[in-house]
Enzyme design. Structure first.
Site, mmCIF file in Angstrom:
data_model
loop_
_atom_site.group_PDB
_atom_site.id
_atom_site.type_symbol
_atom_site.label_atom_id
_atom_site.label_comp_id
_atom_site.label_asym_id
_atom_site.label_seq_id
_atom_site.Cartn_x
_atom_site.Cartn_y
_atom_site.Cartn_z
ATOM 1 N N GLU A 44 11.709 3.090 -9.134
ATOM 2 C CA GLU A 44 11.346 1.776 -9.658
ATOM 3 C C GLU A 44 11.397 1.800 -11.192
ATOM 4 O OE1 GLU A 44 11.090 -0.717 -7.794
ATOM 5 O OE2 GLU A 44 10.713 0.137 -5.796
ATOM 6 N N CYS A 81 1.471 -0.733 -4.638
ATOM 7 C CA CYS A 81 2.444 0.115 -5.338
ATOM 8 C C CYS A 81 2.742 -0.454 -6.717
ATOM 9 C CB CYS A 81 3.741 0.218 -4.529
ATOM 10 S SG CYS A 81 3.582 1.192 -3.015
#
Length: 211
Positions: free
Chosen positions: A78, A142
């Site tokens: 990410e 998350c």
């Protein structure tokens, strides 16, 4: 250096992220890297108390968060965390009233780590585990955890999403993937710190010369 996986939630009765982090601990990193692991509750308020104390007390070089994604088929790096859009309730049926991480914080914070380069290097190493890059960590715990860490650590954080166990990778595969990914990340962080030191040294020399 800290690695944080998550506890079970929803359909994920075994959270592949925590399994992968434990496997990484078993495999180990380079000899000069102190490795600390922690299982994070899937709770907004727990994150808000845990992360500030971790960053303040330990001042880690890098914090790597690992989470599971039910829709992922690759190990996913990410690139950034988002501040708003947190509408899903956590394991305590709680959701922030503001639906955001940090009041007044920027909408998006990027990691200082070049995830595209890490992805390219790991995929070219023929590890046997596919790695990809994402700009959307999902607006749940998350993403919330990642943004909080990026905010507190001034970008010195990373987030890795793993697929559920067996879809298609087992614990050993995920542990090896984390080991390779973090090895590349540490190399980039080390290079950046070396560049910063060199720039500081050069400016210091110039400052002395100017006097």
């Amino acid at each position: 250096m800290f690695f944080l996986g998550f506890e079970p939630f929803g359909d994920h009765t075994i959270n592949a992220s925590w399994v992968a982090v434990q496997e990484l601990e078993r495999l180990g990193l380079a000899q000069n890297v102190d490795l600390h692991i922690c299982e994070v509750p899937v709770e907004y308020q727990a994150v808000q108390s845990l992360l500030p104390s971790l960053w303040k007390q330990h001042q880690p070089q890098l914090v790597v968060h690992v989470g599971v994604s039910g829709i992922a088929t690759t190990v996913t790096l990410e690139k950034c965390g988002r501040n708003h859009g947190y509408k899903r309730v956590d394991n305590c049926s709680f959701c922030p009233d503001s639906q955001c991480c940090m009041e007044g914080g920027p909408e998006c914070i990027d990691s200082v780590i070049d995830m595209d380069l890490v992805c390219k290097r790991v995929n070219s190493s023929r590890l046997g585990v596919a790695v990809s890059v994402s700009k959307d960590a999902g607006r749940y715990l998350c993403d919330y955890t990642y943004y909080t860490s990026l905010y507190l650590g001034k970008g010195r954080s990373a987030f890795v999403h793993v697929p559920p166990l067996g879809k298609p990778y087992n614990a050993q595969d995920l542990g090896r993937a984390l080991q390779a990914i973090v090895g590349e990340m540490l190399e980039l962080v080390g290079q950046a710190e070396g560049d910063d030191h060199h720039r500081h040294h050069c400016s210091h020399q110039h400052h002395q010369h100017a006097h």
